[in-house]
Each structure stands twice: as C-alpha cells, then as structure tokens.
Design an enzyme around this catalytic site. Structure first.
Site, PDB file in Angstrom:
ATOM      1  N   LYS A  37      -9.492  -1.630  10.752  1.00 39.67           N
ATOM      2  CA  LYS A  37      -8.552  -0.840  11.027  1.00 39.67           C
ATOM      3  C   LYS A  37      -7.579  -0.962  12.090  1.00 39.67           C
ATOM      4  CE  LYS A  37      -8.744   3.513  13.188  1.00 39.67           C
ATOM      5  NZ  LYS A  37      -7.758   3.952  14.025  1.00 39.67           N
ATOM      6  N   ASP A  63      -3.312   2.314  10.139  1.00 36.96           N
ATOM      7  CA  ASP A  63      -3.303   3.762  10.546  1.00 36.96           C
ATOM      8  C   ASP A  63      -2.170   4.055  11.321  1.00 36.96           C
ATOM      9  OD1 ASP A  63      -4.483   6.310  11.267  1.00 36.96           O
ATOM     10  OD2 ASP A  63      -5.655   5.524  12.550  1.00 36.96           O
ATOM     11  N   LYS A  65      -0.110   6.663  10.778  1.00 35.11           N
ATOM     12  CA  LYS A  65       0.003   8.186  10.571  1.00 35.11           C
ATOM     13  C   LYS A  65       1.550   8.654  10.403  1.00 35.11           C
ATOM     14  CE  LYS A  65      -4.073   9.328  13.196  1.00 35.11           C
ATOM     15  NZ  LYS A  65      -4.588   8.072  13.865  1.00 35.11           N
ATOM     16  N   ASP A  68       7.561  12.157   8.628  1.00 39.28           N
ATOM     17  CA  ASP A  68       8.917  12.367   8.865  1.00 39.28           C
ATOM     18  C   ASP A  68       9.414  12.779   7.397  1.00 39.28           C
ATOM     19  OD1 ASP A  68      11.848  11.347   9.435  1.00 39.28           O
ATOM     20  OD2 ASP A  68      10.925   9.768  10.581  1.00 39.28           O
ATOM     21  N   THR A 123      -8.396  15.270  15.759  1.00 34.19           N
ATOM     22  CA  THR A 123      -9.726  16.393  16.569  1.00 34.19           C
ATOM     23  C   THR A 123      -9.308  16.228  17.899  1.00 34.19           C
ATOM     24  OG1 THR A 123     -10.336  13.570  16.566  1.00 34.19           O
ATOM     25  CG2 THR A 123     -11.422  15.094  15.013  1.00 34.19           C
ATOM     26  N   ARG A 214     -15.842   1.630  19.107  1.00 38.15           N
ATOM     27  CA  ARG A 214     -16.596   0.696  20.313  1.00 38.15           C
ATOM     28  C   ARG A 214     -17.912   0.329  20.069  1.00 38.15           C
ATOM     29  NH1 ARG A 214     -13.755   5.353  23.774  1.00 38.15           N
ATOM     30  NH2 ARG A 214     -13.838   6.190  21.714  1.00 38.15           N
TER      31      ARG A 214
END
Ligand code: C5P
Length: 235
Positions: A37, A63, A65, A68, A123, A214
């Site tokens: 990603k 990614d 996002k 528009d 989130t 991570r």
C-alpha cells in the site's frame, strides 16, 4: 481484478515519503505479502514514476482516497489506472454518482482493472466529529449507510475496521471485498491505533485483506515479520 486470496492476504503499508526506503521494503516484502500500500505521503512527494517502480515488484494498493465531483474522480481513476494498481480508494461520502463514475472509469482498464474500494467513516472520526459535520446517529450507523450506498453504486469493496467486519458481512454477505487496517499481532505495540485486532481474529471475522504497517515495517527484520504473520494466517 486481483483474485481474492484463499486465506486473508496481507497488504503491507509502506508509510514513508522516501523512495529508497519504499523500494528496499518492497524488495524485502514482495515474496511474503500479496500487495503493497502506497498513500498520499509517498505519491505527493515522489509522483507516479516512483509508484511504477514499486508496482514492478508487487501489486499496489494505491490509497489516495479520491473525493471530488464525479467527472474529476473519473479522470483521476483513469490517470491512476495507467499505474496498473490492484486496488484504489475513494470516499463513499462523495455519493452514488461519484462512486459509479469511479467504477465506470476503472472498467475502461479492462479485466485487469483495479478494485474500487470505498472508505466509509475514517477511524479517526468519532460521534462528536460526525455530529459537528451535521451527521447524527453515530459512526456505526453511518458506516452501514455509506457501505450500502457505495456497494449499490458499484464499489467492489470497502475499507473498514476489524470491529466493522461482522456487521458489514451480516448486511452484505460474502460478496464485498473487505480490506481491514488496525491489525496488531498478539504482543506487538498498538502505536496510535485504538481499536485493534489480531491478524487471526480479523481473518476469522471475514476480512479478505489485512493492511499491516508498523508491525512489519518497524520490525528489525520486516521480511521475517511478514512471513510470520502470513504463516499464522495459513494455519
Ligand atoms: O502501521 P499501521 O499498521 O497502524 O498502519 C495502518 C495503515 O492503514 C496506515 O497506512 C493507515 O493510514 C491505514 N489506515 C488505518 N485506518 C483506517 C484507514 C487506513 O490505519 N481507517
């Protein structure tokens, strides 16, 4: 479109602005994960050519996002398709016409087109934040509303948290591709993630792809960390 993995697949999140670091991670991780990603931090700093260099090593989840007007999102999806990503993200909150425009534009890329994944409620957004934007009822209700909107308008799947997987599967069955961040192997640091689940729990709940950053990229040996998680999913 990228095939659905037989066990939940791993998407390693390369959250870096450094092309050298991203390329080193891509080389180390490509044999152990199904997808890599890359997001805005990387794309804005380095541009499409640097995405293409990573895409030469493994399928890419781009990614960015998009959110528009439909015509602009369709154009952005066409431009993104030139990089041959396996998955692309858009915001479901852009509405049905925007989601439909994204799907139509992706289809122009043919059978190898990217999966269009809709983001519902980030989130980081809680009930108070939603209320401040005029949306009452809380995150769970809004996630379900936007999930229905996006899937009805042609999204192939959704990005959602581990705790949202069961309610989305209950509402929409096995069809939608569910891509799930917020994953932490047992015993690893939560970092800034507050609602986490283990890879095994998330796979058992019905996720198709696990987005893991991570716990893999900050490990002393990222390839070994990815291989260990992949092994735990094949059990
Ligand atoms: O390092 P970590 O495993 O927390 O990285 C998770 C990745 O998933 C990051 O790229 C993060 O931006 C992304 N993500 C997330 N929560 C969301 C959507 C995306 O953590 N709701």
């Amino acid at each position: 479109m990228i095939p659905r993995p037989p066990h939940a697949g791993i998407i390693a999140a390369l959250d870096t602005g450094s092309p050298q670091r991203a390329e080193a991670l891509a080389e180390a991780l490509a044999p152990h994960v199904g997808c890599l990603k890359l997001g805005l931090e990387y794309f804005v700093a380095n541009g499409p050519a640097a995405i293409a260099r990573i895409a030469a090593r493994a399928p890419i989840f781009l990614d960015l996002k998009f959110h528009d007007i439909p015509n602009t999102v369709a154009g952005a999806v066409r431009s993104a398709c030139a990089l041959r990503p396996a998955m692309l993200t858009i915001h479901a909150a852009g509405g049905p016409a925007m989601v439909e425009a994204a799907r139509r534009a992706a289809e122009e890329a043919g059978p190898d087109r990217p999966a269009i994944l809709a983001v519902t409620v980030l989130t980081s957004t809680d009930a108070a934040t939603l209320a401040s934007t005029g949306i009452s009822g809380g995150p769970a209700q809004q996630v379900l509303r936007l999930a229905r909107l996006a899937l009805d308008a042609g999204a192939d799947g959704l990005v959602c948290s581990p705790r949202e997987v069961p309610m989305i599967r209950a509402a929409h069955g096995a069809g939608p591709l569910l891509v799930v961040p917020g994953i932490r192997p047992a015993g690893s640091a939560a970092d800034d993630q507050s609602r986490i689940a283990t890879p095994e729990e998330t796979a058992d709940a019905g996720a198709d792809w696990l987005v893991i950053g991570r716990p893999i990229t900050a490990a002393p040996d990222p390839a070994a960390a990815a291989a260990a998680i992949a092994g735990s999913l094949r059990r």
